[in-house]
Design a protein around this motif. Structure first.
Motif, PDB file in Angstrom:
ATOM      1  N   VAL A 168       0.875  -1.167   0.000  1.00 20.12           N
ATOM      2  CA  VAL A 168       0.000   0.000   0.000  1.00 20.12           C
ATOM      3  C   VAL A 168       0.903   1.204   0.000  1.00 20.12           C
ATOM      4  O   VAL A 168       1.754   1.341   0.875  1.00 20.12           O
ATOM      5  CB  VAL A 168      -0.902   0.021   1.246  1.00 20.12           C
ATOM      6  CG1 VAL A 168      -1.790   1.229   1.216  1.00 20.12           C
ATOM      7  CG2 VAL A 168      -1.721  -1.224   1.307  1.00 20.12           C
ATOM      8  N   SER A 169       0.733   2.073  -0.978  1.00 22.60           N
ATOM      9  CA  SER A 169       1.702   3.137  -1.157  1.00 22.60           C
ATOM     10  C   SER A 169       0.989   4.458  -1.401  1.00 22.60           C
ATOM     11  O   SER A 169      -0.128   4.499  -1.900  1.00 22.60           O
ATOM     12  CB  SER A 169       2.602   2.786  -2.339  1.00 22.60           C
ATOM     13  OG  SER A 169       3.356   3.904  -2.701  1.00 22.60           O
ATOM     14  N   GLY A 170       1.655   5.529  -1.047  1.00 24.44           N
ATOM     15  CA  GLY A 170       1.072   6.839  -1.254  1.00 24.44           C
ATOM     16  C   GLY A 170       1.339   7.390  -2.637  1.00 24.44           C
ATOM     17  O   GLY A 170       0.620   8.257  -3.115  1.00 24.44           O
ATOM     18  N   THR A 171       2.391   6.882  -3.275  1.00 24.74           N
ATOM     19  CA  THR A 171       2.702   7.338  -4.623  1.00 24.74           C
ATOM     20  C   THR A 171       2.802   6.131  -5.533  1.00 24.74           C
ATOM     21  O   THR A 171       3.183   5.052  -5.088  1.00 24.74           O
ATOM     22  CB  THR A 171       4.054   8.075  -4.673  1.00 24.74           C
ATOM     23  OG1 THR A 171       5.046   7.181  -4.161  1.00 24.74           O
ATOM     24  CG2 THR A 171       4.018   9.321  -3.843  1.00 24.74           C
ATOM     25  N   ILE A 172       2.484   6.344  -6.788  1.00 26.81           N
ATOM     26  CA  ILE A 172       2.503   5.210  -7.712  1.00 26.81           C
ATOM     27  C   ILE A 172       3.932   4.784  -7.981  1.00 26.81           C
ATOM     28  O   ILE A 172       4.209   3.626  -8.285  1.00 26.81           O
ATOM     29  CB  ILE A 172       1.774   5.571  -9.018  1.00 26.81           C
ATOM     30  CG1 ILE A 172       1.455   4.289  -9.780  1.00 26.81           C
ATOM     31  CG2 ILE A 172       2.563   6.523  -9.855  1.00 26.81           C
ATOM     32  CD1 ILE A 172       0.522   4.492 -10.914  1.00 26.81           C
ATOM     33  N   ARG A 173       4.852   5.708  -7.790  1.00 25.38           N
ATOM     34  CA  ARG A 173       6.251   5.383  -8.070  1.00 25.38           C
ATOM     35  C   ARG A 173       6.766   4.294  -7.140  1.00 25.38           C
ATOM     36  O   ARG A 173       7.418   3.344  -7.566  1.00 25.38           O
ATOM     37  CB  ARG A 173       7.072   6.655  -7.893  1.00 25.38           C
ATOM     38  CG  ARG A 173       8.530   6.433  -8.096  1.00 25.38           C
ATOM     39  CD  ARG A 173       9.277   7.652  -7.646  1.00 25.38           C
ATOM     40  NE  ARG A 173      10.691   7.414  -7.828  1.00 25.38           N
ATOM     41  CZ  ARG A 173      11.498   8.274  -8.388  1.00 25.38           C
ATOM     42  NH1 ARG A 173      11.029   9.421  -8.836  1.00 25.38           N
ATOM     43  NH2 ARG A 173      12.771   8.003  -8.502  1.00 25.38           N
TER      44      ARG A 173
END
Lengths: 316, 197
Positions: free
Chosen positions: B126-131
């Motif tokens: 689960v990430s805040g940025t797609i990078r």
């Protein structure tokens, strides 16, 4: 270190190897294969033979699920304890649940949460079980795979009630998945528990720490004396050439004291305070380098000052 | 200017082998069958629709409302690679647990016409940025390849074929980065991609 302490298993189960390899792939490290007995106990009970060539990363345990509905049933629980790694009971009514919480020598209480329970869970009852070192189990399997919407709803409702009644303490989560498709990855399970009302840390504990405690405690109950003292290494009987040199070592048995919070509980007091005081005093003894330097310098200065003073006196 | 915040869920689609194919006995074959490619009938739009319907089934109108209403908003599938069975889903930050739970409860992907294939969705990041989600996908794919190579040298031929297929399938999709887990120079590509989203 993720645990799945309830994987139903029978000796003629062909899917078990696939389930186990999938569990290993998902990152579980310890899996308990459970055998369920309902009603009257058969005369000879033995754990079914473990499946051949399980994945190397998995540690397999055996577990017995006893379904209890009648108070006059459970005389042989202590003799069963030696046969299985974990003993779980599944009480079907409130009376048996109370009995299991307060009296029965089991490791896990696993309620069937996919059916409606006609009573409320009481904190007093469940906390008595937790204080004795018995954990309460939530099996997410029947809610996830297609056992119908009712099973899913009951599971969510009962899980929330159980979490509310125990204040989130002493809960373990396991799959009870009959097929590989019913198993979910550890972090997905943790997210499920988050939605049910546990915090994320508690959810992780439910699948790691608490489950590990169940396994460790069950092992202690079986091998050690009252869960307090265990012989870890009994020493070696040396060969003839070495016997003279090793005599000292082999005569001395290494006895390791294992202190567990739960088992020693209330009846046996441990002298935890003595050891903690010792630990507290120890770090004061050695002087730090800095302190030693400081003292050396002070001593040197004192000595020089004395010399100077004496010089002054002599010149005058 | 207020920024609308999102969460990016990186997920795997796993196919635990059922008893119909007991032939695959070696451990590397098992791993390969678990990470099997997804049928081409699963498109990004279809996956988003499936997730939305599952949220509606579990959380009802309240859940769909939390996702941003009945329209197309809320969930969007940013990346889907059928060859590696990997996807990145964007959802509102406030309700990513709803989406995650819906994914946990999903049990099938459509295969062909009116057929469904049993599967398990696993959220791996689960990430805040797609990078970061993308970097994690590359890292995982690379690690899997290395692990499989170490696991069984004898099946290397099978694996080579599989890796080749992965690269071929991945290059067809909009970001070719995930498809080539063995190459070393992914990082420059990723920076370019990052601006697109």
């Amino acid at each position: 270190m993720f645990y799945d302490l309830n994987v139903p298993y029978a000796a003629d189960d062909h899917e078990i190897s696939q389930t186990l390899s999938f569990l290993a792939e998902l990152g579980y490290t310890t899996v308990a294969l459970s055998q369920t007995i309902t009603g009257k106990l058969p005369s000879n009970i033995n754990p079914p033979k473990l499946p051949t060539n399980p994945p190397t990363s998995l540690k397999l345990l055996t577990r017995l699920n006893l379904t209890l509905s009648d108070p006059a049933q459970n005389q042989r629980l202590t003799s069963l304890t030696q046969l299985y790694d974990i003993i779980a009971v599944r009480p079907l009514n409130e009376k048996m649940l109370l009995n299991a919480c307060t009296n029965l020598e089991c490791d896990v209480i696993s309620l069937d949460l996919s059916v409606r329970q006609p009573y409320h869970f009481k904190f007093k009852m469940l906390s008595a079980a937790i204080a004795r070192g018995i954990r309460l189990e939530i099996c997410y399997g029947p809610g996830v795979t297609g056992s119908g919407a009712d099973a899913r709803r009951n599971l969510i409702g009962n899980a929330m009630a159980l979490i509310r009644a125990t204040r989130g303490r002493g809960i373990i989560v396991s799959s009870e998945a009959r097929r590989a498709l019913g198993v979910r990855a550890p972090w997905d399970v943790i997210n499920l528990t988050c939605v049910w009302g546990l915090s994320q840390e508690r959810g992780k504990e439910a699948i790691c720490e608490e489950a590990r405690k169940v396994v460790a405690l069950a092992k202690l109950k079986r091998t050690s004396w009252r869960g307090v003292i265990d012989v870890v290494h009994g020493g070696q009987a040396g060969t003839k050439e070495e016997s003279a040199t090793k005599q000292k070592q082999s005569s001395r048995k290494k006895v390791v004291e294992k202190q567990t919070e739960m088992v020693a509980g209330d009846s046996l007091k441990r002298k935890a305070s003595v050891s903690s005081e010792l630990v507290a005093e120890e770090p004061e003894k050695p002087l730090s380098k800095r302190e030693m330097k400081r003292r050396a310098k002070k001593a040197r200065l004192d000595a020089r000052g004395g010399v100077l003073d004496s010089n002054k006196v002599s010149t005058e | 200017m207020v920024r609308v915040k999102h969460r990016y869920l990186l997920l795997d689609i796993l196919y635990p082998s059922t008893s119909t194919k007991p032939s695959s006995t070696s451990s590397s074959n098992r791993v390969l069958s678990i990470h099997a490619p997804t049928p081409d009938t699963l498109t990004p739009g279809l996956l988003a629709k499936m997730v939305r319907e599952e949220v509606a089934e579990i959380f009802g109108d309240w859940g769909v409302g939390r996702l941003g209403g009945a329209g197309a908003g809320g969930i969007s599938v940013k990346y889907l690679s059928p060859a590696t069975s990997t996807a990145i889903i964007r959802c509102p930050r406030a309700s990513f647990r709803l989406v995650w739970t819906a994914l946990t409860y999903m049990t099938h992907v459509p295969e062909g016409r009116d057929a469904a294939r049993p599967c398990v969705f696993r959220v791996v990041r689960v990430s805040g940025t797609i990078r970061k989600a993308e970097e994690e996908a590359i890292r995982r794919a690379r690690r899997e390849i290395v692990r499989l190579r170490g696991l069984d040298e004898a099946v290397f031929g099978v694996l080579g074929g599989d890796a080749g297929r992965k690269t071929a399938g991945g290059s067809g999709t909009d970001s070719a980065v995930l498809g080539s887990p063995v190459d070393g120079d992914d990082d420059e590509d990723m920076d370019d991609d990052d601006d697109d989203y």
